[in-house]
Design a protein around this motif. Sequence first.
Motif, short mmCIF file in Angstrom:
data_model
loop_
_atom_site.label_atom_id
_atom_site.label_comp_id
_atom_site.label_asym_id
_atom_site.label_seq_id
_atom_site.Cartn_x
_atom_site.Cartn_y
_atom_site.Cartn_z
N GLU A 51 -22.53 9.54 -62.50
CA GLU A 51 -23.42 10.28 -63.39
C GLU A 51 -24.86 10.23 -62.89
OE1 GLU A 51 -24.04 12.95 -66.17
OE2 GLU A 51 -22.08 12.15 -65.59
N ALA A 52 -25.30 9.09 -62.35
CA ALA A 52 -26.65 8.99 -61.81
C ALA A 52 -26.84 9.96 -60.64
CB ALA A 52 -26.93 7.56 -61.37
N GLU A 53 -25.84 10.03 -59.78
CA GLU A 53 -25.91 10.94 -58.64
C GLU A 53 -25.95 12.39 -59.12
OE1 GLU A 53 -26.36 11.53 -54.62
OE2 GLU A 53 -26.04 9.57 -55.54
N ARG A 54 -25.15 12.70 -60.14
CA ARG A 54 -25.13 14.07 -60.67
C ARG A 54 -26.48 14.46 -61.26
NH1 ARG A 54 -24.32 17.08 -65.27
NH2 ARG A 54 -24.53 15.23 -66.59
N LEU A 55 -27.08 13.55 -62.03
CA LEU A 55 -28.36 13.84 -62.66
C LEU A 55 -29.47 14.03 -61.62
CD1 LEU A 55 -28.26 11.33 -65.67
CD2 LEU A 55 -27.77 13.78 -65.70
N ILE A 56 -29.47 13.18 -60.60
CA ILE A 56 -30.49 13.31 -59.55
C ILE A 56 -30.34 14.64 -58.82
CG2 ILE A 56 -31.23 12.39 -57.31
CD1 ILE A 56 -30.63 9.59 -58.44
N ASN A 57 -29.11 15.02 -58.55
CA ASN A 57 -28.88 16.30 -57.87
C ASN A 57 -29.38 17.47 -58.70
OD1 ASN A 57 -27.75 15.14 -55.58
ND2 ASN A 57 -25.66 15.23 -56.37
N LEU A 58 -29.21 17.40 -60.02
CA LEU A 58 -29.74 18.47 -60.89
C LEU A 58 -31.26 18.53 -60.79
CD1 LEU A 58 -27.57 18.04 -64.15
CD2 LEU A 58 -27.50 19.95 -62.52
N LEU A 59 -31.91 17.38 -60.85
CA LEU A 59 -33.38 17.35 -60.76
C LEU A 59 -33.86 17.88 -59.42
CD1 LEU A 59 -34.18 13.91 -62.45
CD2 LEU A 59 -34.44 16.19 -63.44
N GLU A 60 -33.15 17.51 -58.35
CA GLU A 60 -33.55 17.95 -57.01
C GLU A 60 -33.42 19.47 -56.87
OE1 GLU A 60 -34.57 15.89 -53.97
OE2 GLU A 60 -35.32 15.13 -55.88
N LYS A 61 -32.49 20.06 -57.61
CA LYS A 61 -32.31 21.51 -57.57
C LYS A 61 -33.25 22.23 -58.55
CE LYS A 61 -27.37 21.15 -56.49
NZ LYS A 61 -26.00 21.35 -57.03
N GLY A 62 -33.99 21.46 -59.34
CA GLY A 62 -34.88 22.06 -60.32
C GLY A 62 -34.16 22.53 -61.57
N GLU A 63 -32.94 22.06 -61.80
CA GLU A 63 -32.16 22.47 -62.98
C GLU A 63 -32.38 21.49 -64.12
OE1 GLU A 63 -28.08 23.04 -62.00
OE2 GLU A 63 -28.50 24.19 -60.18
N PRO A 64 -32.36 21.98 -65.38
CA PRO A 64 -32.58 21.08 -66.52
C PRO A 64 -31.37 20.18 -66.77
CG PRO A 64 -32.02 23.27 -67.30
CD PRO A 64 -32.16 23.38 -65.80
N ILE A 65 -31.61 19.01 -67.32
CA ILE A 65 -30.53 18.11 -67.71
C ILE A 65 -30.29 18.29 -69.20
CG2 ILE A 65 -29.87 15.69 -68.00
CD1 ILE A 65 -31.49 15.05 -65.50
N LYS A 66 -29.05 18.59 -69.57
CA LYS A 66 -28.69 18.72 -70.99
C LYS A 66 -28.32 17.35 -71.55
CE LYS A 66 -26.79 23.42 -70.84
NZ LYS A 66 -25.57 24.24 -71.08
N GLN A 67 -28.79 17.10 -72.77
CA GLN A 67 -28.37 15.86 -73.44
C GLN A 67 -26.94 16.09 -73.92
OE1 GLN A 67 -31.20 13.99 -76.00
NE2 GLN A 67 -29.62 12.97 -77.22
#
Length: 481
Positions: free
Chosen positions: A233-249
């Motif tokens: 999950e940590a890797e997935r969240l970082i990848n979203l941030l690196e792509k500039g995509e929002p993280i959904k709660q």
Amino acid sequence: MATHPEYEIVVGLEVHAQLLTHSKLFCGDSIAFGAEPNTQVSPITLAHPGTLPLMNKSAIELAIKIGLACNCRIEQQNYFARKNYFYPDLPKGYQISQHTTPICVGGFVPVQTEAGKKNVRLNRIHMEEDAGKSLHDIDDANTAVDYNRAGTPLVEIVTEPDISSSDEAFAYLTELRKMVRYLDVCDGNMEEGSMRCDANVSVRKKGDTALGTKVEVKNLNSIRNVKRAIDFEAERLINLLEKGEPIKQQTRSFDAGNGTTFAIRDKEDADDYRYFADPDLTPFNLDAGYINGIRASLPALHTERIARYMSEWQLPEYDATVITEEKDFADYFEQICTYTGNYKAAANWMLGPVKSWLNEQNGNIINFPVTPATLAAIIKCVDDGLLNFSSASSRLFNLVLQQPNTAPEQLAREHNLVQQSDAGELEPIIDAVLQKFAAKVEEYKKGKKGLLGLFVGEVVKQSKGKADPKKTNEILLEKLK
């Protein structure tokens, strides 16, 4: 994160631990695991109109035990509230919980990782009843519901967002499971669901103080899976941030088969459960004398035992740590030590022959057929020079396992295992060995003193393991002068 060193993980864990009571939190229905579906239910469990709950005093005592062991402040003024939400396996349409008024506040659990020691702070520990269980694989067209688990007493142990790696999460859960088992308040069996974990995971750039948007991974059923889920999950969240995509709660689940998480539902910033005090349950007050009485009854935890084994019995830290992994194993070891003062030998037997046998049998020390007194008698046979450790562990131990009610010394004599320490018996064997290795004897006399071990080993071999190595060594040194 090794692949993204500029980020850090922030994790908070919520652990649901099923309390080892005999009955449910608010009625007398059994909570035994493995019963046929819907056979451990009553009108109270099923929330029939007109039924009233009655509090389980044992559950309160067990919750206080956990709180005291976790260095919490025990709240003396308590009440239960209704947490309102609809779910098919929640018979009442609400859950009785202490979420807003926890019985235990604050506290911490000390953990040790390769990064060092750390206290993982707790937010709270509160009591609540469990829901039932929805079964989706019984009927192709319908979901079945088993209400046996509904009403089972739980504590929810909630950390602060203090955990900064999956290794810390692993260490925390390992420590917590040891603790509840030592306290005898929960069996810690995650595979049977008596201990379940939800992980709240977020990431942020190092140096940031604000928490990132979190996701919750629900119902993780092993400590290893908690570690795997956090890493993924940590890797997935970082990848979203690196792509500039929002993280959904979100609330997510973990697929243990492929090591990934998947979304169950999006979650708002706050859920409105419309908490209010349960009108059918009176508030309860815990006076200081009652709490102190429970405090006095707490057993020694594994950390205390490790310190005692090292200071009083001079065991190495490794031995003390491994022996105390399981309470029953440590209890057995302590019983041996009431029959022998050779504590290091007792530890060697526990970590060697005994542990090997348990691993081979996939067994538990509770079912070990040899009593602590008998194992101490084997140790005495070695200490008294009746036989050496090699013979005792490889031959006598197996005989004792087969005849646990027969004295080890008697078995050793009956099976001709008693080692030879009489010089008159050993000298002919030693002379024959020295004659056989005449060339090696000359090398020894020229300075290759390491050959002594060869001679001793050959004498033991020729005597079929019965030669006393110590006495053999003495005679050899005399003859080789």
